[in-house]
Design an enzyme around this catalytic site. Sequence first.
Site, PDB file in Angstrom:
ATOM      1  N   GLY A 240       0.754  -1.242   0.000  1.00  0.00           N
ATOM      2  CA  GLY A 240       0.000   0.000   0.000  1.00  0.00           C
ATOM      3  C   GLY A 240       0.784   1.291   0.000  1.00  0.00           C
ATOM      4  O   GLY A 240       0.186   2.370  -0.127  1.00  0.00           O
ATOM      5  N   GLU A 274       3.862  -6.702   1.600  1.00  0.00           N
ATOM      6  CA  GLU A 274       3.258  -7.074   0.309  1.00  0.00           C
ATOM      7  C   GLU A 274       3.211  -5.878  -0.643  1.00  0.00           C
ATOM      8  O   GLU A 274       2.148  -5.483  -1.108  1.00  0.00           O
ATOM      9  CB  GLU A 274       1.827  -7.595   0.533  1.00  0.00           C
ATOM     10  CG  GLU A 274       1.713  -8.785   1.466  1.00  0.00           C
ATOM     11  CD  GLU A 274       0.259  -9.124   1.838  1.00  0.00           C
ATOM     12  OE1 GLU A 274      -0.655  -8.355   1.477  1.00  0.00           O
ATOM     13  OE2 GLU A 274       0.060 -10.155   2.486  1.00  0.00           O
ATOM     14  N   PRO A 275       4.348  -5.267  -0.965  1.00  0.00           N
ATOM     15  CA  PRO A 275       4.316  -4.078  -1.817  1.00  0.00           C
ATOM     16  C   PRO A 275       4.055  -4.420  -3.286  1.00  0.00           C
ATOM     17  O   PRO A 275       4.573  -5.408  -3.801  1.00  0.00           O
ATOM     18  CB  PRO A 275       5.730  -3.496  -1.655  1.00  0.00           C
ATOM     19  CG  PRO A 275       6.585  -4.685  -1.368  1.00  0.00           C
ATOM     20  CD  PRO A 275       5.731  -5.644  -0.592  1.00  0.00           C
ATOM     21  N   GLY A 276       3.253  -3.620  -3.933  1.00  0.00           N
ATOM     22  CA  GLY A 276       3.008  -3.794  -5.362  1.00  0.00           C
ATOM     23  C   GLY A 276       3.380  -2.524  -6.094  1.00  0.00           C
ATOM     24  O   GLY A 276       4.450  -2.400  -6.688  1.00  0.00           O
ATOM     25  N   ARG A 313      -7.035   3.262 -15.238  1.00  0.00           N
ATOM     26  CA  ARG A 313      -6.974   4.028 -13.987  1.00  0.00           C
ATOM     27  C   ARG A 313      -7.615   5.409 -14.063  1.00  0.00           C
ATOM     28  O   ARG A 313      -8.375   5.770 -13.166  1.00  0.00           O
ATOM     29  CB  ARG A 313      -5.524   4.143 -13.486  1.00  0.00           C
ATOM     30  CG  ARG A 313      -4.864   2.781 -13.185  1.00  0.00           C
ATOM     31  CD  ARG A 313      -3.484   2.917 -12.543  1.00  0.00           C
ATOM     32  NE  ARG A 313      -3.576   3.522 -11.238  1.00  0.00           N
ATOM     33  CZ  ARG A 313      -3.241   4.770 -10.977  1.00  0.00           C
ATOM     34  NH1 ARG A 313      -2.726   5.542 -11.918  1.00  0.00           N
ATOM     35  NH2 ARG A 313      -3.386   5.257  -9.768  1.00  0.00           N
ATOM     36  N   TYR A 317     -10.817   5.567 -11.464  1.00  0.00           N
ATOM     37  CA  TYR A 317     -10.806   6.393 -10.266  1.00  0.00           C
ATOM     38  C   TYR A 317     -10.156   7.752 -10.459  1.00  0.00           C
ATOM     39  O   TYR A 317      -9.432   8.238  -9.586  1.00  0.00           O
ATOM     40  CB  TYR A 317     -10.252   5.713  -9.007  1.00  0.00           C
ATOM     41  CG  TYR A 317      -9.385   4.487  -9.156  1.00  0.00           C
ATOM     42  CD1 TYR A 317      -9.840   3.258  -8.701  1.00  0.00           C
ATOM     43  CD2 TYR A 317      -8.108   4.561  -9.700  1.00  0.00           C
ATOM     44  CE1 TYR A 317      -9.042   2.132  -8.791  1.00  0.00           C
ATOM     45  CE2 TYR A 317      -7.313   3.427  -9.792  1.00  0.00           C
ATOM     46  CZ  TYR A 317      -7.788   2.225  -9.333  1.00  0.00           C
ATOM     47  OH  TYR A 317      -6.999   1.114  -9.417  1.00  0.00           O
ATOM     48  N   CYS A 344     -15.961   4.182 -27.309  1.00  0.00           N
ATOM     49  CA  CYS A 344     -17.252   4.887 -27.278  1.00  0.00           C
ATOM     50  C   CYS A 344     -17.789   5.042 -25.865  1.00  0.00           C
ATOM     51  O   CYS A 344     -18.813   4.458 -25.515  1.00  0.00           O
ATOM     52  CB  CYS A 344     -18.257   4.138 -28.129  1.00  0.00           C
ATOM     53  SG  CYS A 344     -17.605   3.695 -29.733  1.00  0.00           S
ATOM     54  N   TYR A 372      -0.992  -1.664 -12.161  1.00  0.00           N
ATOM     55  CA  TYR A 372      -2.422  -1.560 -12.438  1.00  0.00           C
ATOM     56  C   TYR A 372      -2.652  -0.939 -13.823  1.00  0.00           C
ATOM     57  O   TYR A 372      -3.560  -0.144 -14.021  1.00  0.00           O
ATOM     58  CB  TYR A 372      -3.141  -0.788 -11.310  1.00  0.00           C
ATOM     59  CG  TYR A 372      -2.837  -1.382  -9.948  1.00  0.00           C
ATOM     60  CD1 TYR A 372      -3.363  -2.618  -9.596  1.00  0.00           C
ATOM     61  CD2 TYR A 372      -1.961  -0.756  -9.052  1.00  0.00           C
ATOM     62  CE1 TYR A 372      -3.043  -3.210  -8.370  1.00  0.00           C
ATOM     63  CE2 TYR A 372      -1.644  -1.340  -7.825  1.00  0.00           C
ATOM     64  CZ  TYR A 372      -2.193  -2.566  -7.498  1.00  0.00           C
ATOM     65  OH  TYR A 372      -1.880  -3.147  -6.299  1.00  0.00           O
TER      66      TYR A 372
HETATM   67  C1  PLP Z   1      -3.442  -4.969  -3.696  1.00  0.00           C
HETATM   68  C2  PLP Z   1      -2.841  -5.602  -2.532  1.00  0.00           C
HETATM   69  C3  PLP Z   1      -1.496  -5.388  -2.206  1.00  0.00           C
HETATM   70  C4  PLP Z   1      -0.607  -4.432  -2.960  1.00  0.00           C
HETATM   71  O1  PLP Z   1      -0.999  -3.106  -2.805  1.00  0.00           O
HETATM   72  P1  PLP Z   1      -0.098  -1.911  -3.404  1.00  0.00           P
HETATM   73  O2  PLP Z   1      -0.879  -0.696  -3.104  1.00  0.00           O
HETATM   74  O3  PLP Z   1       0.030  -2.167  -4.864  1.00  0.00           O
HETATM   75  O4  PLP Z   1       1.208  -1.950  -2.721  1.00  0.00           O
HETATM   76  C5  PLP Z   1      -0.963  -6.078  -1.129  1.00  0.00           C
HETATM   77  N1  PLP Z   1      -1.723  -6.939  -0.386  1.00  0.00           N
HETATM   78  C6  PLP Z   1      -3.021  -7.162  -0.674  1.00  0.00           C
HETATM   79  C7  PLP Z   1      -3.788  -8.120   0.165  1.00  0.00           C
HETATM   80  C8  PLP Z   1      -3.629  -6.504  -1.733  1.00  0.00           C
HETATM   81  O5  PLP Z   1      -4.924  -6.721  -1.991  1.00  0.00           O
END
Ligand code: PLP
Length: 423
Positions: A240, A274-276, A313, A317, A344, A372
Amino acid sequence: MHTTISRNNGDLFMEKVALSDIANQFGTPCYVYSRTALKLNFEAYTSALGNHPHLICYAVKSNSNIAVLQTLSALGAGFDIVSVGELERVLIAGGDPSKIVFSGLGKTSSEMRRALEVGIHCFNVESESELVLLNETASALSLKAPVSIRVNPDVNANTHPYISTGLKEDKFGIDINHAMTVYQNASLMNNIDVIGIDCHIGSQLTDVRPFVDAMNRLLILVDQLAELKINLNHIDIGGGLGVRYRDESIQSVDDYMRELLPLLAHRSETLVLEPGRSITANAGAMLTQVQFIKSNEHKNFAIVDAAMNDMLRPSLYQAWMDIQSISHSMGVDEKVYDVVGPVCESGDFLGKDRKLSVKEGDHLCLFSAGSYGFVMSSNYNSRPRAPEIMVDGDNVFLIRQRETIQDLTRGEQLLPVNSSSNC
Ligand SMILES: *Cc1c(COP(=O)(O)O)cnc(C)c1O
């Protein structure tokens, strides 16, 4: 968060490659990722964590291309998955199953079975029903399922409501006040091995305070559980951390760990993250070409060849993503444009009210598109999905081909002739 895009003599480069060369070679729209930026962003976590026992599980859903997963796996990453499809991608990419955590609130029994068979690190369980099904599924395989309970710590992440996940009214996790009961039930199940606790409070957080609040709440519960002889091996604070799309001031991974790690000093639990987005967003860009310029009394439109099906995106949002010309166009006046796609829907735009000096045929770069982006793309309006390209130094690799018209109808079937009923 690192980006490796820079301007040199008017032209945008990713690492040592001119983005105009990529647009010309592979066509547009296309996604392009920097392998060096992926590495730097991942290493920001490993270096900030230092000697504290940790497992960084990259959130596959933010960008699941197997070459991206392979790059991170080679650096020792674990993976946070939300489906069996993501599990198979990680395995194809050479990921270590014992470093996988399985998130998501609707896992099916067959997904659980596959994850048990390959021996993942942990299931992040989100409901009591899920726990029951997991216990049954593991029992049928004569295995024990390693489990963490995803609690909802009820902290306000101050982010967009669609990506806030840690408030009482959100659908995710188990109410922290009820979690103790669930842990006690879990600890009595024969085929469940309780090993951790997790939460994920939202995405694109600019401030680390909510993570600290969440961790403090988790720690209270962890200590209460220890009094009941339920001892946990890991604490998973989720993903997050945000990135800069425009001018947001974002706390760095270093800032984040400087605030978080002291809470865990003198504790033995492994910290799982859990970084994305913070790993992939600014490692990627989407390239597109201006097809037409169109003006009316009120507005100028730059109609480009990428649309909401390629990058959702902004439409989904109202996300703001930077748009710049790949090369400076000589002798073209700067104007304010809405950059829109050909789909469209009035919601089909990449950016509104952007100052650009562009003419038809010019290439544009949409920044911070590595998360994303491609993963949320679709075939809406029967548009083949864009290719993905990886840059590494001065090397360029095609890591996913552009879809073809044949791909669009793959698996579809015409009805037999004369098959219509007579009613
Ligand atoms: C989406 C998600 C993430 C990654 O979130 P980011 O904002 O991309 O870092 C990590 N853990 C869980 C459970 C998620 O649903």
